[in-house]
Write a protein that holds these residues in place. Sequence first.
Motif, PDB file in Angstrom:
ATOM      1  N   LYS A 158      57.588  62.394  58.989  1.00  0.00           N
ATOM      2  CA  LYS A 158      58.109  61.744  57.784  1.00  0.00           C
ATOM      3  C   LYS A 158      57.422  60.408  57.493  1.00  0.00           C
ATOM      4  O   LYS A 158      57.251  60.036  56.343  1.00  0.00           O
ATOM      5  CB  LYS A 158      59.617  61.533  57.918  1.00  0.00           C
ATOM      6  CG  LYS A 158      60.424  62.821  57.919  1.00  0.00           C
ATOM      7  CD  LYS A 158      61.914  62.516  58.004  1.00  0.00           C
ATOM      8  CE  LYS A 158      62.724  63.809  57.973  1.00  0.00           C
ATOM      9  NZ  LYS A 158      64.189  63.546  58.073  1.00  0.00           N
ATOM     10  N   ARG A 159      57.052  59.693  58.551  1.00  0.00           N
ATOM     11  CA  ARG A 159      56.521  58.347  58.336  1.00  0.00           C
ATOM     12  C   ARG A 159      55.014  58.262  58.521  1.00  0.00           C
ATOM     13  O   ARG A 159      54.389  57.315  58.044  1.00  0.00           O
ATOM     14  CB  ARG A 159      57.188  57.358  59.294  1.00  0.00           C
ATOM     15  CG  ARG A 159      58.688  57.224  59.079  1.00  0.00           C
ATOM     16  CD  ARG A 159      59.194  55.898  59.603  1.00  0.00           C
ATOM     17  NE  ARG A 159      58.563  54.794  58.900  1.00  0.00           N
ATOM     18  CZ  ARG A 159      57.969  53.769  59.515  1.00  0.00           C
ATOM     19  NH1 ARG A 159      57.914  53.722  60.842  1.00  0.00           N
ATOM     20  NH2 ARG A 159      57.434  52.788  58.816  1.00  0.00           N
ATOM     21  N   TYR A 160      54.416  59.220  59.192  1.00  0.00           N
ATOM     22  CA  TYR A 160      52.983  59.148  59.472  1.00  0.00           C
ATOM     23  C   TYR A 160      52.283  60.374  58.893  1.00  0.00           C
ATOM     24  O   TYR A 160      52.769  61.504  59.020  1.00  0.00           O
ATOM     25  CB  TYR A 160      52.720  59.076  60.981  1.00  0.00           C
ATOM     26  CG  TYR A 160      53.422  57.920  61.649  1.00  0.00           C
ATOM     27  CD1 TYR A 160      52.995  56.616  61.456  1.00  0.00           C
ATOM     28  CD2 TYR A 160      54.527  58.141  62.478  1.00  0.00           C
ATOM     29  CE1 TYR A 160      53.636  55.538  62.063  1.00  0.00           C
ATOM     30  CE2 TYR A 160      55.172  57.086  63.097  1.00  0.00           C
ATOM     31  CZ  TYR A 160      54.733  55.779  62.877  1.00  0.00           C
ATOM     32  OH  TYR A 160      55.373  54.738  63.477  1.00  0.00           O
ATOM     33  N   GLU A 161      51.152  60.090  58.276  1.00  0.00           N
ATOM     34  CA  GLU A 161      50.401  61.190  57.650  1.00  0.00           C
ATOM     35  C   GLU A 161      48.930  61.005  57.971  1.00  0.00           C
ATOM     36  O   GLU A 161      48.365  59.923  57.762  1.00  0.00           O
ATOM     37  CB  GLU A 161      50.631  61.174  56.132  1.00  0.00           C
ATOM     38  CG  GLU A 161      49.931  62.267  55.376  1.00  0.00           C
ATOM     39  CD  GLU A 161      50.230  62.203  53.876  1.00  0.00           C
ATOM     40  OE1 GLU A 161      49.271  62.102  53.094  1.00  0.00           O
ATOM     41  OE2 GLU A 161      51.427  62.229  53.507  1.00  0.00           O
ATOM     42  N   TYR A 162      48.286  62.078  58.489  1.00  0.00           N
ATOM     43  CA  TYR A 162      46.859  62.052  58.802  1.00  0.00           C
ATOM     44  C   TYR A 162      46.085  62.686  57.637  1.00  0.00           C
ATOM     45  O   TYR A 162      46.557  63.610  56.983  1.00  0.00           O
ATOM     46  CB  TYR A 162      46.555  62.856  60.061  1.00  0.00           C
ATOM     47  CG  TYR A 162      47.027  62.260  61.367  1.00  0.00           C
ATOM     48  CD1 TYR A 162      47.762  61.080  61.408  1.00  0.00           C
ATOM     49  CD2 TYR A 162      46.721  62.889  62.569  1.00  0.00           C
ATOM     50  CE1 TYR A 162      48.180  60.554  62.613  1.00  0.00           C
ATOM     51  CE2 TYR A 162      47.147  62.375  63.788  1.00  0.00           C
ATOM     52  CZ  TYR A 162      47.895  61.196  63.806  1.00  0.00           C
ATOM     53  OH  TYR A 162      48.306  60.690  64.996  1.00  0.00           O
ATOM     54  N   SER A 163      44.861  62.210  57.478  1.00  0.00           N
ATOM     55  CA  SER A 163      43.946  62.855  56.538  1.00  0.00           C
ATOM     56  C   SER A 163      42.521  62.493  56.932  1.00  0.00           C
ATOM     57  O   SER A 163      42.298  61.527  57.676  1.00  0.00           O
ATOM     58  CB  SER A 163      44.230  62.426  55.092  1.00  0.00           C
ATOM     59  OG  SER A 163      44.001  61.034  54.924  1.00  0.00           O
ATOM     60  N   SER A 164      41.576  63.275  56.447  1.00  0.00           N
ATOM     61  CA  SER A 164      40.168  62.992  56.739  1.00  0.00           C
ATOM     62  C   SER A 164      39.303  63.459  55.588  1.00  0.00           C
ATOM     63  O   SER A 164      39.663  64.365  54.831  1.00  0.00           O
ATOM     64  CB  SER A 164      39.734  63.662  58.043  1.00  0.00           C
ATOM     65  OG  SER A 164      39.816  65.076  57.921  1.00  0.00           O
ATOM     66  N   GLU A 165      38.154  62.811  55.502  1.00  0.00           N
ATOM     67  CA  GLU A 165      37.156  63.174  54.494  1.00  0.00           C
ATOM     68  C   GLU A 165      35.793  62.814  55.061  1.00  0.00           C
ATOM     69  O   GLU A 165      35.482  61.629  55.235  1.00  0.00           O
ATOM     70  CB  GLU A 165      37.406  62.433  53.180  1.00  0.00           C
ATOM     71  CG  GLU A 165      36.430  62.809  52.082  1.00  0.00           C
ATOM     72  CD  GLU A 165      36.716  62.062  50.787  1.00  0.00           C
ATOM     73  OE1 GLU A 165      35.897  62.185  49.861  1.00  0.00           O
ATOM     74  OE2 GLU A 165      37.737  61.364  50.713  1.00  0.00           O
TER      75      GLU A 165
END
Length: 376
Positions: free
Chosen positions: A64-71
């Motif tokens: 709910k509080r942490y979100e990962y992403s990459s590019e």
Amino acid sequence: MNNLYLLLVGATLLSLALSQGTQARFFAIGTDATLECSWENLDDPEDIELVKWMFKGKRLREGKRYEYSSEGNTHRLMIKNVQKKDRGTYICSPKMASNSDMVLSDGKFVVTIDKAQLPDAPAARTVMMSEGQTGNLNCNYKQAKDRYGLKLFWSFNGERLEDGQVHRKSSAQYTSYTDDEGRDWLELSDLDLKAAGEYKCNYRYPDKQIFSMTFNVNVQELQGPADVERNVTVNEDRYTKTLSCDLSGLSDAGIESFRWEKDGQVVHNDTDSRITLREEGMSKLLEIDDLNAEEDSGVYRCIAELEYYPVALRFNLHVEPSRKERDFAPWSAWSTCDKNNKRFRFRTCVQDGCADYYGFVYEVDSERCDDDNEDA
């Protein structure tokens, strides 16, 4: 070893670390903060199997509080709705694929969380508006509003505007909107004098701080046109004078009330037995009988009250004293009493033009007989 780029995308700033080392970052309470680690000169992003994000020595799991992403070579951690408990040290630690012999450095962030640093409020602006008209106020706080997700509300004299009406004692209405360039507007309509006061655009931060811009609005009373004046001279000898006020030209303006005044005092049908007020269609008439130079001379106004101001026709009436004592010869002696117990006397106009001015040449006076009159 590849250079490590540490990039922070937060509610307040976007910065790039061009060298390895610990990076200090600030976020405002209640905003969403993003930390970025980027490794240059990495030919194949697939060489990074995963990136572990650590906080105070513990791995952060998505939820709910942490979100990962990459590019590409950039990996991000978003922390939602940051609070003071989120301050501390964050580390991004890359794990390389088993077939890669590259070694990448960890990234390290020291994050501070506190209330947003608000700018100084600008000086209050004085705005002139006119009764019965419309007016607009606008605030340009788009950049901060977008960064922090600010909530806007408008207020009048410290009270929040909520239902389309400025306040219950005023007929003024308002509409608020945001234009295509992000400026916030308050449009005021049907302004009256009670709509004057202090207006504010208020931006509420997630940490509950409020930034405001103030407008001191003055509403100028709408001035009606000057009286249309007519100078009227009449002699007592005319006996009767009628003043006529034609209101047909105001039929579409919305006449709310009408009155006659003499020298600033309201005139009614019972003001003087010699004065009669009447109407003929859209014409208002004031008729004076038995003209008296001393009592009837003065300023007469017929006043139509419109929504925002009065419109008046002013008669500057001058009643001249009678000329008869000058134009007529002395009265004759009284006649003897007739069988109806009345007696008469006569006098003749001796000036040129008497017939045109008076409409007659001879004047007759009569009275009832009594013992005193007979003795006279």
